[in-house]
Design a protein around this motif. Structure first.
Motif, PDB file in Angstrom:
ATOM      1  N   ALA A   1       0.352  -1.217  -0.076  1.00 58.81           N
ATOM      2  CA  ALA A   1       0.238  -0.150  -0.036  1.00 58.81           C
ATOM      3  C   ALA A   1       0.707   1.279   0.194  1.00 58.81           C
TER       4      ALA A   1
ATOM      5  N   ASN B   1      -4.415  -0.881  -2.787  1.00 59.72           N
ATOM      6  CA  ASN B   1      -4.474  -1.506  -1.417  1.00 59.72           C
ATOM      7  C   ASN B   1      -4.648  -0.781   0.074  1.00 59.72           C
TER       8      ASN B   1
ATOM      9  N   GLN C   1      -6.237   2.164   2.566  1.00 54.81           N
ATOM     10  CA  GLN C   1      -6.935   1.997   3.344  1.00 54.81           C
ATOM     11  C   GLN C   1      -6.431   3.045   4.744  1.00 54.81           C
TER      12      GLN C   1
ATOM     13  N   SER D   1      -8.330   4.282   8.377  1.00 51.33           N
ATOM     14  CA  SER D   1      -8.650   3.605   9.486  1.00 51.33           C
ATOM     15  C   SER D   1      -9.880   5.046  10.104  1.00 51.33           C
TER      16      SER D   1
ATOM     17  N   GLN E   1     -14.159   2.866   9.705  1.00 49.09           N
ATOM     18  CA  GLN E   1     -13.489   2.350   9.773  1.00 49.09           C
ATOM     19  C   GLN E   1     -12.899   1.262   8.604  1.00 49.09           C
ATOM     20  N   GLY E   2     -11.963   1.098   7.702  1.00 52.30           N
ATOM     21  CA  GLY E   2     -11.572   0.631   6.853  1.00 52.30           C
ATOM     22  C   GLY E   2     -11.552   0.749   5.585  1.00 52.30           C
ATOM     23  N   VAL E   3     -11.468   2.135   5.322  1.00 55.72           N
ATOM     24  CA  VAL E   3     -12.189   2.322   4.325  1.00 55.72           C
ATOM     25  C   VAL E   3     -11.495   2.192   3.223  1.00 55.72           C
ATOM     26  N   THR E   4     -11.812   2.002   1.816  1.00 55.46           N
ATOM     27  CA  THR E   4     -11.270   1.928   0.521  1.00 55.46           C
ATOM     28  C   THR E   4     -10.970   3.172  -0.408  1.00 55.46           C
ATOM     29  N   LEU E   5     -10.088   2.891  -1.129  1.00 57.81           N
ATOM     30  CA  LEU E   5      -9.992   3.784  -2.321  1.00 57.81           C
ATOM     31  C   LEU E   5     -11.107   4.282  -2.743  1.00 57.81           C
TER      32      LEU E   5
ATOM     33  N   ASP F   1     -13.728   5.431  -1.562  1.00 61.61           N
ATOM     34  CA  ASP F   1     -14.243   6.020  -0.081  1.00 61.61           C
ATOM     35  C   ASP F   1     -13.638   7.351  -0.784  1.00 61.61           C
TER      36      ASP F   1
ATOM     37  N   LYS G   1      -3.763   4.000   6.643  1.00 60.65           N
ATOM     38  CA  LYS G   1      -1.836   2.860   6.346  1.00 60.65           C
ATOM     39  C   LYS G   1      -1.891   2.905   5.374  1.00 60.65           C
TER      40      LYS G   1
END
Length: 365
Positions: free
Chosen positions: A252, A268, A270, A272, A324-328, A330, A359
């Motif tokens: 990432a 990859n 992410q 938080s 939490q765990g948001v992706t590209l 988002d 992250k």
């Protein structure tokens, strides 16, 4: 014309998550020892139409060349020729190149020559890192640039006239031993070190060519057992390099080009849970000058008084929240909603990294 919103979306989605795909071994690795070698030399270009240079080393090179042909200039003579130029000549010697084969060379001016157009490169030895000559270059040059000037000082330059090429201008005189036909094994070096990719390459080779054919030395190198006979080894590599392998996913990363403002976010990456506030502060300074004019009979002098107006405007601040765990995807949507410019986006990413919410590795190039 692309809007700012569309431009950010275009840059950020360059690395959207891709479906699983396979690549050939020849696309992810190279055979150790099978590589190009750089060559360089110093020479003279002659036949220029008054666009050569006037440097001491050019004159010294001309005298040295003439002396080899039995022409010795009287002491103190300075041949001020404008038709020659001192140049650096460089070329790449391909792997397995044999004596007698031709390679292209690039010729670059070392002095203040205006143009190399129409010039001819004289015989120039090209040497490797070990100081040995591996090729000899000579020939007429192709120059894509143009330089023209007028008597009144006007001048026009197109491209770079001080650099040219001689296609097939060098003849290989010495071969480089690559070690390709030595030993019972060959070594594959990955283009990008990755333990997952190295492990997948070993599995793909062993499944195709038999167990214990390949084993990993580290995260970059794979040793493969191969035939000793050169003809059989070539056939073996022909099969080996076309085996499909599943490369490992990249780490990432977020890459920022500080000079252009380009931002690329890896698939990859992410984030938080975090809340981000985005706002603008605009400062305007207007300079005006007031003139005080005295009465006609007052005997005074006209005076100029500067008048500065400073105005501060605070743009509309907005806050958005990353779960939490948001992706590209988002991240792209959130940034576009607040209308952040590339410069603002860099500041947001740096703040997220400092807070520990991002992250990924943040790289500024």
């Amino acid at each position: 014309m692309l809007t700012r919103k569309k431009m950010i979306l275009l840059v950020l989605t360059l690395w959207l998550p891709l479906s699983s795909y396979a690549e050939r071994i020849k696309d992810v690795a190279s055979v150790a020892g099978v590589r190009d070698n750089q060559l360089v030399g110093y020479g003279l270009v002659v036949g220029l139409n008054g666009t050569g240079d006037k440097t001491s080393y050019t004159t010294q090179s001309l005298k040295s060349m003439l002396s080899k042909f039995g022409i010795n200039l009287p002491p103190g003579t300075n041949p001020e020729s404008k038709n020659i130029a001192a140049v650096a000549v460089n070329a790449n010697l391909p792997a397995f190149a044999k004596p007698g084969q031709k390679i292209d060379v690039t010729v670059s001016s070392l002095g203040n020559a205006k143009s190399l157009r129409g010039g001819t490169l004289l015989m120039t030895p090209l040497k490797g890192l070990d100081g040995k000559a591996y090729a000899v270059a000579q020939g007429n040059m192709i120059v894509g640039g143009l330089d023209a000037s007028g008597a009144d000082g006007s001048k026009i330059t197109i491209n770079v006239p001080s650099v040219g090429r001689v296609p097939g201008g060098a003849t290989v005189e010495r071969a480089v031993n690559s070690g390709f036909d030595l030993g019972n094994t060959i070594t594959l070096n990955l283009n990008r070190a990755d333990f997952t990719t190295a492990n997948n390459v070993v599995k793909a080779i062993n499944e195709t060519l038999g167990e214990d054919t390949a084993f990993a030395l580290d995260g970059e190198s794979i040793e493969v057992r191969a035939p000793r006979v050169p003809d059989q080894r070539v056939s073996f590599l022909s099969v080996l390099e076309n085996i499909d392998v599943q490369p490992g996913q990249e780490a990432a990363k977020v890459i920022i080009n500080a000079r252009t403002g380009t931002v690329v976010i890896g698939a990859n990456v992410q984030v938080s849970a975090a809340a981000v506030s985005h706002g603008n502060l605009i400062v305007k300074v207007d300079e005006e000058t007031d003139v005080d004019q005295p009465n006609a009979l007052g005997g005074g002098q006209t005076a100029q008084n500067p008048d500065s107006n400073v105005e501060v405007q605070e743009g509309e601040g907005r806050m958005f929240k990353f779960p939490q765990g948001v992706t590209l995807d988002d991240i792209v949507q959130a940034v576009n909603k607040v209308g952040a410019a590339p410069g603002d986006l860099v500041a947001i990413l740096e703040a997220l990294k400092q807070s520990g919410a991002l992250k990924a590795e943040l790289m500024v190039i």
